[in-house]
Design a protein around this motif. Structure first.
Motif, PDB file in Angstrom:
ATOM      1  N   ALA A 218      -5.771   3.392  19.166  1.00  0.00           N
ATOM      2  CA  ALA A 218      -5.003   3.791  17.654  1.00  0.00           C
ATOM      3  C   ALA A 218      -3.494   2.658  18.244  1.00  0.00           C
ATOM      4  CB  ALA A 218      -5.105   4.618  17.330  1.00  0.00           C
ATOM      5  N   SER A 219      -3.385   3.037  19.246  1.00  0.00           N
ATOM      6  CA  SER A 219      -1.892   2.047  19.466  1.00  0.00           C
ATOM      7  C   SER A 219      -2.067   1.035  19.876  1.00  0.00           C
ATOM      8  CB  SER A 219      -1.365   3.454  20.397  1.00  0.00           C
ATOM      9  OG  SER A 219      -1.312   5.079  20.567  1.00  0.00           O
ATOM     10  N   GLY A 220      -3.307   0.565  20.517  1.00  0.00           N
ATOM     11  CA  GLY A 220      -3.138  -1.065  20.723  1.00  0.00           C
ATOM     12  C   GLY A 220      -3.320  -0.830  22.396  1.00  0.00           C
ATOM     13  N   LEU A 221      -3.564  -0.617  22.598  1.00  0.00           N
ATOM     14  CA  LEU A 221      -3.687   0.118  24.129  1.00  0.00           C
ATOM     15  C   LEU A 221      -4.999  -0.146  24.967  1.00  0.00           C
ATOM     16  CD1 LEU A 221      -0.846   3.134  24.806  1.00  0.00           C
ATOM     17  CD2 LEU A 221      -0.778   0.390  25.024  1.00  0.00           C
ATOM     18  N   GLY A 222      -6.441   0.545  24.147  1.00  0.00           N
ATOM     19  CA  GLY A 222      -6.613  -0.533  24.581  1.00  0.00           C
ATOM     20  C   GLY A 222      -8.822   0.586  23.738  1.00  0.00           C
ATOM     21  N   ARG A 223      -9.693  -0.097  24.384  1.00  0.00           N
ATOM     22  CA  ARG A 223     -10.611   0.656  23.808  1.00  0.00           C
ATOM     23  C   ARG A 223     -11.060   1.775  25.001  1.00  0.00           C
ATOM     24  NH1 ARG A 223     -12.410  -0.967  18.698  1.00  0.00           N
ATOM     25  NH2 ARG A 223     -15.032   0.039  19.916  1.00  0.00           N
ATOM     26  N   SER A 224     -11.164   1.087  26.952  1.00  0.00           N
ATOM     27  CA  SER A 224     -12.260   1.181  27.543  1.00  0.00           C
ATOM     28  C   SER A 224     -10.678   1.918  28.626  1.00  0.00           C
ATOM     29  CB  SER A 224     -13.165   0.825  27.970  1.00  0.00           C
ATOM     30  OG  SER A 224     -12.143  -0.298  28.565  1.00  0.00           O
ATOM     31  N   TRP A 225     -12.071   2.665  29.440  1.00  0.00           N
ATOM     32  CA  TRP A 225     -10.806   3.276  30.604  1.00  0.00           C
ATOM     33  C   TRP A 225      -9.602   1.680  31.508  1.00  0.00           C
ATOM     34  CZ3 TRP A 225      -8.889   7.148  30.043  1.00  0.00           C
ATOM     35  CH2 TRP A 225     -10.217   8.568  29.174  1.00  0.00           C
ATOM     36  N   LYS A 226     -11.251   0.927  31.510  1.00  0.00           N
ATOM     37  CA  LYS A 226     -10.418  -0.513  32.324  1.00  0.00           C
ATOM     38  C   LYS A 226      -9.295  -1.225  31.393  1.00  0.00           C
ATOM     39  CE  LYS A 226     -14.632  -1.636  34.878  1.00  0.00           C
ATOM     40  NZ  LYS A 226     -16.184  -2.488  35.169  1.00  0.00           N
ATOM     41  N   GLU A 227      -9.642  -1.136  30.520  1.00  0.00           N
ATOM     42  CA  GLU A 227      -7.847  -1.261  29.704  1.00  0.00           C
ATOM     43  C   GLU A 227      -7.105  -0.597  29.744  1.00  0.00           C
ATOM     44  OE1 GLU A 227      -9.335  -2.658  25.216  1.00  0.00           O
ATOM     45  OE2 GLU A 227     -11.540  -3.638  26.001  1.00  0.00           O
ATOM     46  N   LEU A 228      -6.821   0.908  29.707  1.00  0.00           N
ATOM     47  CA  LEU A 228      -6.277   0.844  29.588  1.00  0.00           C
ATOM     48  C   LEU A 228      -5.264   0.498  30.954  1.00  0.00           C
ATOM     49  CD1 LEU A 228      -7.250   2.839  27.326  1.00  0.00           C
ATOM     50  CD2 LEU A 228      -6.258   5.204  28.631  1.00  0.00           C
ATOM     51  N   ALA A 229      -6.013   0.558  31.709  1.00  0.00           N
ATOM     52  CA  ALA A 229      -5.384  -0.170  33.176  1.00  0.00           C
ATOM     53  C   ALA A 229      -4.807  -0.778  33.373  1.00  0.00           C
ATOM     54  CB  ALA A 229      -6.981   0.189  34.303  1.00  0.00           C
ATOM     55  N   ALA A 230      -5.236  -2.446  32.618  1.00  0.00           N
ATOM     56  CA  ALA A 230      -4.924  -3.097  32.728  1.00  0.00           C
ATOM     57  C   ALA A 230      -3.758  -2.930  31.951  1.00  0.00           C
ATOM     58  CB  ALA A 230      -5.633  -4.029  31.451  1.00  0.00           C
ATOM     59  N   HIS A 231      -3.288  -2.988  30.336  1.00  0.00           N
ATOM     60  CA  HIS A 231      -2.613  -2.387  30.053  1.00  0.00           C
ATOM     61  C   HIS A 231      -1.034  -1.175  31.218  1.00  0.00           C
ATOM     62  CE1 HIS A 231      -4.100  -3.617  26.627  1.00  0.00           C
ATOM     63  NE2 HIS A 231      -2.790  -3.857  25.714  1.00  0.00           N
TER      64      HIS A 231
END
Length: 870
Positions: A218-231
């Motif tokens: 919802a905050s635009g920070l990623g849909r998966s754990w890998k995407e959260l790591a990328a951010h």
């Protein structure tokens, strides 16, 4: 038929689709049964199978081309558990009801899904209706967040997606999910360590991970754990840790579904052993397979709870960047370098986030700073993340570093904040990584049927209880404990003993002795003085003894008190042991402690204190003292002069030594005018100590009197906490009971009249004793049965016998024991009933002809075993 074999012709018979779904599903579950660790292929396989089946049904149901079928919720996420609902959104271009053909097609599609065995949760809406519902219901908003197009009009689905995210308020969504999570956690007692955790909804369950991904998306920070790591939300190495623990919990949840044959997300007692067996957890000499499974689950849940806290705090800081306070250096703390730590909005964090990597001993120092820094409310997200990333630095060198040891002792000896610091250290795994012995009991369940916490949580609860004795604001809870604690110095020795008292649980052998060894080792390594070491070791070694003596032995026997006094040695050791014992019992379960146990412990404390003071037990003097005090109480009721004499003349010393002056006075008031009565006297009153009732029975003695009284209480659903049995020299029994009801509140004056009338009627009946009332065994007892034991031994003087009975608690238990004693003409003088959750440990002081004969003993013990096992 496998998932890939499902056909997609325009017209396929419903029976063929049903067969394909059932065969495909059966194949996936069979593969999971043969490869129980492979949960991801199962979840994805079930999702693909459902996708293909729904796509076929969509085609055969004649749905219009301008409609779309969308997967939402967990199914939309692509993780379908064996018996989870399949949440669907039928998205229409126009309002439902305006077109009969669309309504009929949608109804036909939904009916077809149900007909072939799909457990769907459907909703039929337009884009406008979806947005309106999402505004009103955070659950709908969350479901749409995970929407996934299946078939139909993709452009319509894309329009919904754009409209939803354009309308989504990330901050409002975050706040709503935080409120929802807080309420959910409270529903499950705000702990991941429940006896029967819900592996989806409990704190540390799968929902905690999903909440993180929802607010991140919802905050635009990623849909998966890998995407959260990328951010930059989490570290790349953390992704593997999260996925490993997530897989553990998913694996358990999937097997719960399969074993139960329905949607079951609770790790109930009935299933713990079964899931453990399927997943290959074998029992060890000291742990059941189910206990090993639960410890693994608790470790995973603890890690999930930690990640949930860290990431959500980080996202909150990104959503409200303007609210991040300016860091203020922490200065003026003794032995802490000024500026090494900063205080940001009440949260402590290192000024340099590489501090823990460079100086691992500061992983302990930050908790000592947290205790002492003015205005500190906790550790910041940055600090928590830095601790998590530096966990590999908490190795043997870290544990042996003198600076680490100095900081840990400082934490224990702090004047305040000890409990908060230790709990936070446990949640961040610092406590277990520093105290390696503590690490072994983290998440270790105690299936002894009366502990409701894991060993680590129980220990921290006991530490909390000890600490509260030293806090003036809690003095009203346990006045005697607070009074004794006020003069006990130093308090941290008790904290140390509480921290180590159960640290050797689960190793096999006597955990008290093994814990004493661990305590001595710790004290030596940390430079604790010989005096304080000796006291801490004593407390850990003896922490069960005071409870055992108070609840199982005759406290009116001078030899019992003298033996216990010799064991504790002096007043300081007695005070410390009393404080630890109260804290320990209180820390097992909210249901285990009661005022009656408190009274027994206090009586033992005071009797032992007198013995330690050199007061030689003098039964005659004690008798006169109790009679004088009872007479003083009686004077308040204006009884005639000498009114007590007819009754007291029939009672021997044993009666006066076993009853408090208040009880003696009560008995006398009720009986002084009825000593020559021809009929029984029954009197009941509210128990002066806590809930429950005290019941006085004065009746002609007979062999089955105790059994008949127990039978009455059994059939009235009362539990007997304590029984004192006495036969006067006129042949009448003067018995007193403390009773409670597990089902209804008995602290009611109206109940006293009911008991007085109905028990009197029961004693007047000449009918044979009724059979015991056998209640159903609880699930805990069925899955963690108590081994019944019966022991008979002579007392210290060899004049009477002590009968010990251990069994699972159930209705009719004490009645069954009483019937056996009556059958063998065994005289009962004292009964101490100790209930520990679903286990009872009862002690009886008995006498009778032939008890010294080995054959009679054997017969009696065998019949008692049969009675407690029936």
């Amino acid at each position: 038929m496998t998932a890939s074999a499902v056909a997609h012709p325009a017209e396929v018979a419903l029976s063929d689709i049903r067969l394909s779904w059932k065969q495909g599903r059966a194949a996936l579950l069979d593969h999971f049964g043969q490869h129980p660790q492979q949960v991801t292929p199962l979840l994805h396989g079930l999702t693909r199978l459902a996708d293909q089946t729904l796509q076929t049904l969509w085609t055969t149901s004649g749905m219009p081309p301008d409609a779309a079928l969308i997967a939402v919720g967990g199914y939309g996420r692509g993780e379908l558990f064996p018996f989870s609902d399949i949440d669907l959104l039928l998205l229409l271009e126009q309002t439902q009801g305006s077109n009969a053909a669309i309504d009929a097609a949608a109804s036909g599609f939904i009916t077809a899904c149900w007909d072939i065995g799909l457990e769907i949760g459907p909703s039929v809406r337009t884009i406008e209706a979806c947005i309106d519902e999402a505004d009103k219901d955070i659950t709908v908003q969350t479901a749409l967040l995970e929407s996934r197009f299946l078939c139909g009009n993709r452009a319509l689905a894309d329009s919904l997606n754009r409209a939803f995210f354009a309308h989504l308020d990330a901050r409002a969504f975050f706040q709503a999910k935080m409120r929802e999570q807080q309420q959910r956690h409270l529903k499950f007692e705000d702990t991941p360590y429940a006896l029967e955790p819900n592996c989806k909804e409990s704190p540390g369950g799968l929902r905690d991970l999903q909440v993180v991904l929802w607010v991140a998306q919802a905050s635009g920070l990623g849909r998966s754990w890998k995407e959260l790591a990328a951010h930059g939300i989490i570290h790349v190495n953390t992704v593997r840790q999260i996925q490993r623990n997530e897989t553990v919990i998913k694996r358990i949840r999937a097997h719960l579904h399969v074993l139960a044959g329905r949607r079951e997300d609770r790790l109930v007692f009935d299933q713990q052993s079964a899931v453990a067996k399927v997943l290959g957890f074998a029992p060890t000499p000291t742990k059941r397979a189910g206990e090993r499974l639960m410890q693994r689950y608790y470790w995973a849940a603890k890690a999930v709870e930690q990640i949930n806290q860290i990431v959500l705090l980080d996202i909150e800081g990104r959503l409200w960047p303007q609210s991040v306070a300016v860091a203020q250096p922490v200065v003026g703390l003794k032995d802490v370098e000024d500026g090494r730590y900063v205080l940001r909005d009440g949260m402590i964090e290192p000024a340099d986030l590489q501090l823990f990597e460079q100086k691992p001993w500061t992983l302990l120092e930050i908790f000592a700073v947290f205790q002492r820094a003015p205005g500190a409310r906790g550790l910041s997200p940055a600090a928590l993340r830095a601790i998590y990333l530096a966990r590999h630095r908490m190795d043997s060198a870290f544990r042996h570093d003198p600076r680490s040891r100095e900081q840990f002792v400082r934490i224990l000896q702090a004047p305040q904040g000890i409990v908060h610091a230790l709990r936070l250290m446990n949640r961040t795994s610092v406590l277990g990584r520093y105290l390696w012995a503590f690490r072994r009991i983290v998440g270790q369940m105690q299936h002894d049927l009366f502990h409701v916490y894991t060993v680590d949580q129980h220990i921290l609860m006991v530490v909390r209880n000890v600490r509260r004795f030293f806090m003036p604001e809690h003095a009203h809870e346990y006045p005697l404990c607070s009074e004794l604690a006020a003069n006990f110095d130093p308090p941290w020795v008790l904290i140390l003993a509480a921290l180590f008292h159960d640290i050797a649980k689960g190793r096999g052998g006597d955990h008290s002795e093994l814990g004493a060894v661990e305590t001595r080792k710790f004290c030596k390594a940390h430079g604790i003085s010989a005096e304080h070491t000796e006291l801490a070791v004593f407390l850990v070694r003896e922490h069960l003894q005071m409870s055992r003596v108070a609840q199982k032995e005759d406290l009116s026997d001078p030899e019992v008190i003298a033996a216990f006094a010799r064991r504790v040695g002096d007043e300081r050791h007695l005070v410390a042991l009393y404080l630890l014992t109260v804290a320990d019992i209180r820390g097992t379960s909210p249901k285990v402690w009661n005022a009656w146990k408190g009274k027994l412990l206090e009586n033992l404390y005071r009797a032992t204190l007198r013995a330690l003071g050199g007061q030689t037990p003098q039964p005659e003097a004690e008798l006169q003292l109790r009679q004088r005090e009872a007479q003083r109480i009686l004077n308040l009721y204006a009884l005639p002069q000498g009114a007590q004499k007819p009754l007291w003349d029939t009672l021997d010393m044993g009666y006066f030594l076993r009853n408090d002056p208040q009880d003696i006075a009560w008995h006398t008031r009720k009986l002084y005018a009825r000593v020559a009565s021809q009929s029984p006297v029954i009197s009941a009153r509210l128990a002066p100590e806590g809930e429950g009732l005290e019941v006085l029975v004065y009746a002609p003695d007979q062999p089955d009197l105790f059994a008949r009284i127990c039978g009455y209480f059994d059939h009235q659903n009362f539990n007997i906490l304590d029984a004192k049995i006495h036969t006067a020299n006129n042949g009448w029994a003067l018995d007193s009971f403390v009773v409670v009801s597990p089902h209804t509140k008995v602290h009611d004056r109206a109940m006293t009249g009911v008991i007085e009338t109905s028990l009197l009627a029961e004693l007047g009946r000449a009918a044979p004793l009724p059979p015991p009332h056998h209640g159903r065994l609880s699930r805990r007892v069925r899955n963690f049965p108590v081994s019944p034991r019966v022991g008979l031994r002579p007392d210290e003087r060899g004049q009477r016998w002590i009968l010990n009975v251990t069994a699972h608690d159930r209705a009719g238990l004490l009645f069954g024991i009483a019937q056996v004693l009556a059958k063998h003409h065994i005289d009962l003088q004292l009964a101490k009933i100790t209930t520990l959750g679903e286990r009872v440990e009862d002690t009886f002081l008995v006498s009778g002809p032939g008890l010294g004969d080995a054959r009679i003993q054997n017969t009696l013990e065998n019949e008692l075993l049969q009675a407690i096992m029936d």
